[in-house]
Scaffold this motif. Structure first.
Motif, PDB file in Angstrom:
ATOM      1  N   LEU A  29      36.767  47.039  34.602  1.00  0.00           N
ATOM      2  CA  LEU A  29      36.287  48.260  35.241  1.00  0.00           C
ATOM      3  C   LEU A  29      37.317  48.805  36.222  1.00  0.00           C
ATOM      4  O   LEU A  29      37.521  50.025  36.323  1.00  0.00           O
ATOM      5  CB  LEU A  29      34.956  47.987  35.952  1.00  0.00           C
TER       6      LEU A  29
ATOM      7  N   THR B 204      28.309  51.682  40.713  1.00  0.00           N
ATOM      8  CA  THR B 204      29.675  51.953  41.173  1.00  0.00           C
ATOM      9  C   THR B 204      30.547  52.530  40.069  1.00  0.00           C
ATOM     10  O   THR B 204      31.384  53.412  40.333  1.00  0.00           O
ATOM     11  CB  THR B 204      30.325  50.654  41.707  1.00  0.00           C
ATOM     12  N   TYR B 205      30.356  52.035  38.834  1.00  0.00           N
ATOM     13  CA  TYR B 205      31.197  52.460  37.710  1.00  0.00           C
ATOM     14  C   TYR B 205      30.323  53.102  36.630  1.00  0.00           C
ATOM     15  O   TYR B 205      29.610  52.399  35.910  1.00  0.00           O
ATOM     16  CB  TYR B 205      31.942  51.262  37.114  1.00  0.00           C
TER      17      TYR B 205
ATOM     18  N   ILE C 158      34.814  42.801  35.835  1.00  0.00           N
ATOM     19  CA  ILE C 158      35.251  43.493  37.048  1.00  0.00           C
ATOM     20  C   ILE C 158      36.703  43.953  36.908  1.00  0.00           C
ATOM     21  O   ILE C 158      37.054  45.083  37.273  1.00  0.00           O
ATOM     22  CB  ILE C 158      35.068  42.590  38.275  1.00  0.00           C
TER      23      ILE C 158
ATOM     24  N   TRP D 252      28.674  36.398  43.657  1.00  0.00           N
ATOM     25  CA  TRP D 252      27.667  37.434  43.474  1.00  0.00           C
ATOM     26  C   TRP D 252      26.254  36.988  43.832  1.00  0.00           C
ATOM     27  O   TRP D 252      25.378  37.813  44.057  1.00  0.00           O
ATOM     28  CB  TRP D 252      27.695  37.954  42.037  1.00  0.00           C
TER      29      TRP D 252
ATOM     30  N   LEU E 125      27.244  47.122  39.769  1.00  0.00           N
ATOM     31  CA  LEU E 125      28.421  47.598  39.045  1.00  0.00           C
ATOM     32  C   LEU E 125      28.123  48.897  38.313  1.00  0.00           C
ATOM     33  O   LEU E 125      28.967  49.805  38.254  1.00  0.00           O
ATOM     34  CB  LEU E 125      28.894  46.537  38.054  1.00  0.00           C
TER      35      LEU E 125
ATOM     36  N   GLN F 194      23.644  42.113  40.299  1.00  0.00           N
ATOM     37  CA  GLN F 194      25.093  42.318  40.261  1.00  0.00           C
ATOM     38  C   GLN F 194      25.467  43.373  39.222  1.00  0.00           C
ATOM     39  O   GLN F 194      26.275  44.267  39.482  1.00  0.00           O
ATOM     40  CB  GLN F 194      25.779  40.988  39.937  1.00  0.00           C
ATOM     41  N   TRP F 195      24.861  43.295  38.025  1.00  0.00           N
ATOM     42  CA  TRP F 195      25.167  44.280  36.989  1.00  0.00           C
ATOM     43  C   TRP F 195      24.722  45.675  37.407  1.00  0.00           C
ATOM     44  O   TRP F 195      25.411  46.658  37.123  1.00  0.00           O
ATOM     45  CB  TRP F 195      24.494  43.893  35.672  1.00  0.00           C
TER      46      TRP F 195
END
Length: 400
Positions: A190, A219-220, A187, A99, A216, A212-213
């Motif tokens: 999720l 994306t989620y 990951i 990452w 995510l 990175q968080w």
């Protein structure tokens, strides 16, 4: 000719012996790692990327195709002619791009398919050697991926939620470098459709990790993160600098139906169990029953007789004498038996120093000891103990 036992004409051990003389990375049976890169993530966190040998890849694939998020490796490192064994969490998942690297191209990911990465603090004899002194291309022996700090631990609570038509909620609580084993875990969670909340308490800021968080989160939608910088009051939960019952309640989670994964210092884990004891659930459950801790290194799952006193590996208690019957030696101990022996210049067998590898196990002839990880107090009689995680509560005689 009938099918049956067919002896190996050339033993694999012999091939390994010859191969290791030609090249230390070659082995048919022993998993090995070769250091290929270091990355400085912060002042107190350095990532080490290793190439894996054929034995590592083959044996890992036979077990589960790859490792699980939250697992760790036992590395066997030779320093000045003495072998030391330590446990380190694996960062991320197989074939997952690192990452902190900007290059996420197919070629970069392909180049990581035969690698494994750990992230550690440069403290202690072995960690300092790995992060500052060990040359690139140096080879070390390793275990296969180990540990049960994985999503498989959520199976019971997930089944209960499924039976009640409730979504499975996961809460990850990390302190400092305790975030390392959670990178792959989150990951994985999720991807499996879990609702995930992250609390990360840290004294330093890692911009690329924060990026990175955020990725995510984009994306989620079911991923929520809270980065608590302990020196910045604007980041605190419920106005509290450290983990508290008020902070947990402010997350607005159904805590009775939430599985909690925790990894961090003794202080963080103590705060978590204290907070859990202060929260009353609307069922007959206790919140502490929903907590899973990473227990190869820093985890401690209990307090001492309700007194909120936590025993760590250097805690001072009333001083007692440890007798080594075979050596006819003795020394005073007010901490773990292994540390007390080293303080008295007495060398005892040991490996991970964390209660995992069992290399320090020996027989106690008499005396009472207490396990600092479980809080269990032994009987005053013969039994097998580990010197790295037991403290003497009375005078103790060991068959050493």
């Amino acid at each position: 000719m009938a099918n049956g036992y067919r002896p190996e004409i050339v033993q694999r051990a012999f091939v390994d012996f010859i191969g290791s003389r030609l090249h230390p990375f070659w082995s048919l049976t022993t998993p090995k790692l070769r250091l290929i890169a270091r990355y400085t993530l912060s002042n107190d966190l350095i990532a080490l990327q290793f190439e894996t040998n054929r034995a590592f890849k083959q044996q890992t694939s036979k077990i589960s195709n790859d490792w699980q998020g939250g697992q760790y490796l036992d590395l066997r490192v030779c320093i000045d002619g003495v072998y030391h064994q330590r446990s380190y969490s694996i960062v991320g998942l197989t074939n997952q791009p690192l990452w902190w690297l900007d290059d996420t191209s197919d070629s970069n990911i392909a180049g990581q398919r035969n690698t494994v990465t750990i992230a550690i603090k440069p403290q202690g004899l072995v960690s300092n050697y790995l992060t500052k002194q060990m040359p690139l291309a140096q080879v070390v022996d390793t275990s296969l991926p180990l540990g049960h700090f994985t999503l498989e631990q959520t199976s019971v609570i997930a089944k209960e939620n499924l039976d009640n038509n409730k979504p499975t909620s996961l809460l990850f609580i990390a302190g400092g470098s305790g975030i390392t084993p959670m990178l792959g875990l989150i990951i994985q969670a999720l991807r499996k459709g879990h609702h995930v909340t992250l609390l990360h308490y840290s004294r330093t800021v890692l911009p690329k990790l924060q990026h990175q968080w955020q990725q995510l989160n984009d994306t989620y939608p079911d991923f929520i993160y809270h980065l608590i910088h302990t020196e910045d009051s604007t980041t605190y939960l419920a106005g509290k600098r450290y983990l508290s019952a008020e902070g947990l309640l402010s997350l607005n989670l159904s805590l009775a139906d939430t599985q909690i994964f925790a990894c961090g210092s003794q202080a963080l884990l103590t705060g978590l169990y204290k907070a859990a004891a202060e929260i009353t659930l609307p069922t007959d459950k206790q919140l502490r029953d929903n907590i899973i801790v990473e227990d190869f290194g820093t985890a401690l799952t209990d307090v001492d007789n309700g007194s909120n006193q936590v025993f760590d590996k250097t805690v001072s208690v009333e001083e007692h004498t440890v007798y080594l019957r075979s050596r006819q030696r003795q020394f005073s101990s007010n901490t773990t038996i292994l540390i007390a022996a080293e303080n008295a210049d007495v060398r005892l067998a040991h490996g991970c120093r964390q209660g995992i590898c069992q290399l320090c196990r020996c027989n106690k002839i008499s005396g009472v000891v207490k396990n600092i990880q479980t809080g269990k107090v032994s009987d005053d009689g013969y039994e097998s103990i580990q010197t790295c995680i037991n403290i003497a509560m009375t005078d103790v005689v060991l068959d050493i």
